[in-house]
Write an enzyme that holds these catalytic residues in place. Structure first.
Site, mmCIF file in Angstrom:
data_model
loop_
_atom_site.group_PDB
_atom_site.id
_atom_site.type_symbol
_atom_site.label_atom_id
_atom_site.label_comp_id
_atom_site.label_asym_id
_atom_site.label_seq_id
_atom_site.Cartn_x
_atom_site.Cartn_y
_atom_site.Cartn_z
ATOM 1 N N CYS A 99 -21.222 -15.877 -8.957
ATOM 2 C CA CYS A 99 -19.915 -14.883 -8.464
ATOM 3 C C CYS A 99 -20.502 -13.366 -8.202
ATOM 4 O O CYS A 99 -21.556 -12.676 -9.541
ATOM 5 C CB CYS A 99 -18.698 -15.224 -9.592
ATOM 6 S SG CYS A 99 -19.112 -13.955 -11.104
ATOM 7 N N GLU A 100 -19.957 -12.848 -7.319
ATOM 8 C CA GLU A 100 -20.487 -11.421 -6.897
ATOM 9 C C GLU A 100 -20.195 -10.489 -8.352
ATOM 10 O O GLU A 100 -20.777 -9.073 -8.034
ATOM 11 C CB GLU A 100 -20.186 -11.371 -5.703
ATOM 12 C CG GLU A 100 -19.107 -11.017 -5.033
ATOM 13 C CD GLU A 100 -18.816 -10.164 -3.799
ATOM 14 O OE1 GLU A 100 -18.835 -11.131 -2.994
ATOM 15 O OE2 GLU A 100 -17.330 -9.719 -4.072
ATOM 16 N N HIS A 101 -18.963 -10.835 -8.627
ATOM 17 C CA HIS A 101 -18.633 -10.184 -10.296
ATOM 18 C C HIS A 101 -19.366 -9.950 -11.226
ATOM 19 O O HIS A 101 -19.463 -8.705 -11.189
ATOM 20 C CB HIS A 101 -16.911 -10.861 -9.872
ATOM 21 C CG HIS A 101 -16.081 -10.563 -9.161
ATOM 22 N ND1 HIS A 101 -15.622 -11.506 -8.952
ATOM 23 C CD2 HIS A 101 -15.801 -9.750 -8.570
ATOM 24 C CE1 HIS A 101 -14.307 -11.270 -7.491
ATOM 25 N NE2 HIS A 101 -15.122 -10.458 -7.685
ATOM 26 N N HIS A 102 -19.845 -11.161 -12.312
ATOM 27 C CA HIS A 102 -20.205 -11.288 -13.251
ATOM 28 C C HIS A 102 -21.447 -11.293 -12.222
ATOM 29 O O HIS A 102 -22.157 -11.312 -14.484
ATOM 30 C CB HIS A 102 -19.403 -11.476 -14.173
ATOM 31 C CG HIS A 102 -18.351 -11.455 -14.689
ATOM 32 N ND1 HIS A 102 -16.687 -11.807 -13.538
ATOM 33 C CD2 HIS A 102 -17.450 -10.206 -15.638
ATOM 34 C CE1 HIS A 102 -15.984 -11.732 -13.981
ATOM 35 N NE2 HIS A 102 -16.283 -11.107 -14.852
ATOM 36 N N GLN A 140 -15.962 -17.761 -3.955
ATOM 37 C CA GLN A 140 -15.662 -18.697 -3.539
ATOM 38 C C GLN A 140 -15.117 -18.453 -2.505
ATOM 39 O O GLN A 140 -15.596 -19.890 -1.231
ATOM 40 C CB GLN A 140 -15.020 -19.711 -4.769
ATOM 41 C CG GLN A 140 -15.018 -20.999 -4.447
ATOM 42 C CD GLN A 140 -14.014 -22.047 -5.238
ATOM 43 O OE1 GLN A 140 -14.719 -21.778 -6.206
ATOM 44 N NE2 GLN A 140 -12.988 -22.764 -4.940
ATOM 45 N N HIS A 168 -15.594 -21.678 -12.352
ATOM 46 C CA HIS A 168 -16.562 -20.388 -12.602
ATOM 47 C C HIS A 168 -16.420 -20.421 -14.458
ATOM 48 O O HIS A 168 -15.800 -19.960 -15.053
ATOM 49 C CB HIS A 168 -15.280 -19.180 -12.204
ATOM 50 C CG HIS A 168 -15.159 -19.605 -11.054
ATOM 51 N ND1 HIS A 168 -15.744 -18.263 -9.756
ATOM 52 C CD2 HIS A 168 -14.612 -20.179 -10.143
ATOM 53 C CE1 HIS A 168 -15.485 -18.649 -8.435
ATOM 54 N NE2 HIS A 168 -14.728 -20.489 -8.762
ATOM 55 N N CYS A 170 -17.445 -17.488 -15.557
ATOM 56 C CA CYS A 170 -17.004 -16.195 -16.076
ATOM 57 C C CYS A 170 -15.443 -16.014 -16.387
ATOM 58 O O CYS A 170 -14.868 -15.980 -16.863
ATOM 59 C CB CYS A 170 -17.494 -14.762 -14.562
ATOM 60 S SG CYS A 170 -15.685 -15.480 -13.419
HETATM 61 N N1 LIG Z 1 -11.244 -14.371 -6.517
HETATM 62 C C1 LIG Z 1 -11.784 -15.045 -6.673
HETATM 63 N N2 LIG Z 1 -11.974 -14.054 -7.963
HETATM 64 C C2 LIG Z 1 -13.700 -14.025 -8.703
HETATM 65 C C3 LIG Z 1 -14.502 -15.638 -7.829
HETATM 66 N N3 LIG Z 1 -15.144 -15.438 -9.188
HETATM 67 C C4 LIG Z 1 -14.933 -14.487 -10.496
HETATM 68 N N4 LIG Z 1 -13.160 -14.075 -9.859
HETATM 69 C C5 LIG Z 1 -12.459 -12.906 -10.633
HETATM 70 O O1 LIG Z 1 -13.042 -12.375 -9.890
HETATM 71 C C6 LIG Z 1 -12.646 -11.122 -11.227
HETATM 72 C C7 LIG Z 1 -12.844 -9.487 -11.794
HETATM 73 O O2 LIG Z 1 -12.230 -8.837 -12.313
HETATM 74 P P1 LIG Z 1 -12.210 -7.428 -13.169
HETATM 75 O O3 LIG Z 1 -10.553 -7.684 -13.534
HETATM 76 O O4 LIG Z 1 -12.662 -6.561 -12.143
HETATM 77 O O5 LIG Z 1 -13.457 -7.765 -14.272
HETATM 78 P P2 LIG Z 1 -13.270 -8.063 -16.104
HETATM 79 O O6 LIG Z 1 -12.149 -7.248 -16.270
HETATM 80 O O7 LIG Z 1 -14.819 -8.552 -16.019
HETATM 81 O O8 LIG Z 1 -12.004 -9.716 -15.617
HETATM 82 P P3 LIG Z 1 -11.768 -10.946 -16.621
HETATM 83 O O9 LIG Z 1 -12.984 -12.308 -15.910
HETATM 84 O O10 LIG Z 1 -10.461 -11.406 -16.833
HETATM 85 O O11 LIG Z 1 -12.557 -10.350 -17.884
HETATM 86 C C8 LIG Z 1 -11.873 -11.786 -12.587
HETATM 87 O O12 LIG Z 1 -10.767 -12.039 -12.233
HETATM 88 C C9 LIG Z 1 -12.607 -13.333 -12.041
HETATM 89 O O13 LIG Z 1 -11.926 -14.750 -12.461
HETATM 90 C C10 LIG Z 1 -14.183 -16.013 -6.963
HETATM 91 O O14 LIG Z 1 -14.946 -16.814 -6.787
HETATM 92 N N5 LIG Z 1 -13.112 -15.259 -6.610
HETATM 93 ZN ZN LIG Z 2 -17.287 -14.096 -12.608
#
Ligand SMILES: Nc1nc2c(ncn2[C@@H]2O[C@H](COP(=O)(O)OP(=O)(O)OP(=O)(O)O)[C@@H](O)[C@H]2O)c(=O)[nH]1
Ligand SMILES: [Zn+2]
Length: 211
Positions: A99-102, A140, A168, A170
């Site tokens: 995932c590009e977020h984590h 995704q 996921h 994460c």
């Molecule tokens: N829509 C979507 N969200 C994703 C995907 N992979 C990870 N995420 C979400 O990306 C979001 C990033 O949220 P943020 O609030 O910026 O980050 P965070 O504080 O680490 O969030 P938490 O995971 O809730 O602790 C999270 O809700 C993840 O579940 C994906 O493929 N699609």
């Molecule tokens: Zn993630």
């Protein structure tokens, strides 16, 4: 290259719009050393000594999709199909992405179906297409759309259906910690778009292997 091809390449190009300024391997390894220290460990202890080198090497594999071109994967079209124009569906294509977020893995299966018009592609190419996009930093949703768009553009089929089911990490091993929660995404084009019967047929073939 004419404008149409150019804009098509842009859409299917690696996620980054601008050319990426890649670091040297030494810089990448230094970054891993920093992250090891950030995790709370000593990058100079014996067990971790070669880890930055291994991680840099592993990244080449895990993110190999940036160098892969979806056009090339789909460039061989077989036209002799004796008029076959019903659905072609490959289900349960396993994949691992990040995932590009984590930058934490998400993994699951992709299901791809299409109604051919001008020809078919080798079945393995559908799985290769999943790999091209999975081996990048992803969401995704984006990955689902990219697979559908690539097929749409290469094959001009009567319709494309893509569904991805994934867990996921994460959400499982950190953050909200909901292990086992599965995310479903789908993208339908052409004959599948806004057509509940076609979508139901696709879903039924995915779930039961029959309508
Ligand atoms: N829509 C979507 N969200 C994703 C995907 N992979 C990870 N995420 C979400 O990306 C979001 C990033 O949220 P943020 O609030 O910026 O980050 P965070 O504080 O680490 O969030 P938490 O995971 O809730 O602790 C999270 O809700 C993840 O579940 C994906 O493929 N699609
Ligand atoms: Zn993630």
């Amino acid at each position: 290259m004419d404008n149409v091809v150019k804009s098509l390449s842009k859409r299917l190009a690696p996620a980054a719009d601008k050319p990426v300024d890649r670091p040297t391997r030494e810089e990448a390894e230094a970054a891993v050393r920093t992250l090891i220290r950030w995790a709370g460990d000593d990058p100079d202890r014996e067990g971790l000594h070669e880890t930055p080198k291994r991680v840099a090497k592993a990244f080449k594999e895990l993110y190999s999709g940036y160098k892969d071109d979806p056009h090339e994967v789909l460039n061989k079209i077989f036209k002799e199909v004796e008029g076959y124009e019903d659905i072609v569906l490959v289900r349960d294509i396993p994949f691992y992405s990040h995932c590009e977020h984590h930058m934490v893995p998400f993994h699951g299966v992709a299901h791809i179906g299409y109604y051919p018009t001008k020809g078919i592609v080798g079945l393995s190419k559908l799985a290769r297409l999943v790999e091209v996009y999975a081996r990048r930093l992803q969401t995704q949703e984006t990955m689902t759309a990219q697979i559908a768009t690539a097929l749409e553009e290469a094959l001009e089929p009567r319709g494309v259906a893509v569904m991805i089911e994934a867990e996921h990490m994460c959400m499982s091993m950190r953050g909200v910690q909901k292990a086992g929660a599965i995310t479903l995404t789908s993208q339908f084009t052409g004959a599948f778009k806004d057509n509940a019967t076609e979508q139901a047929r696709f879903l039924s073939l995915v779930r039961h292997g029959k309508v």
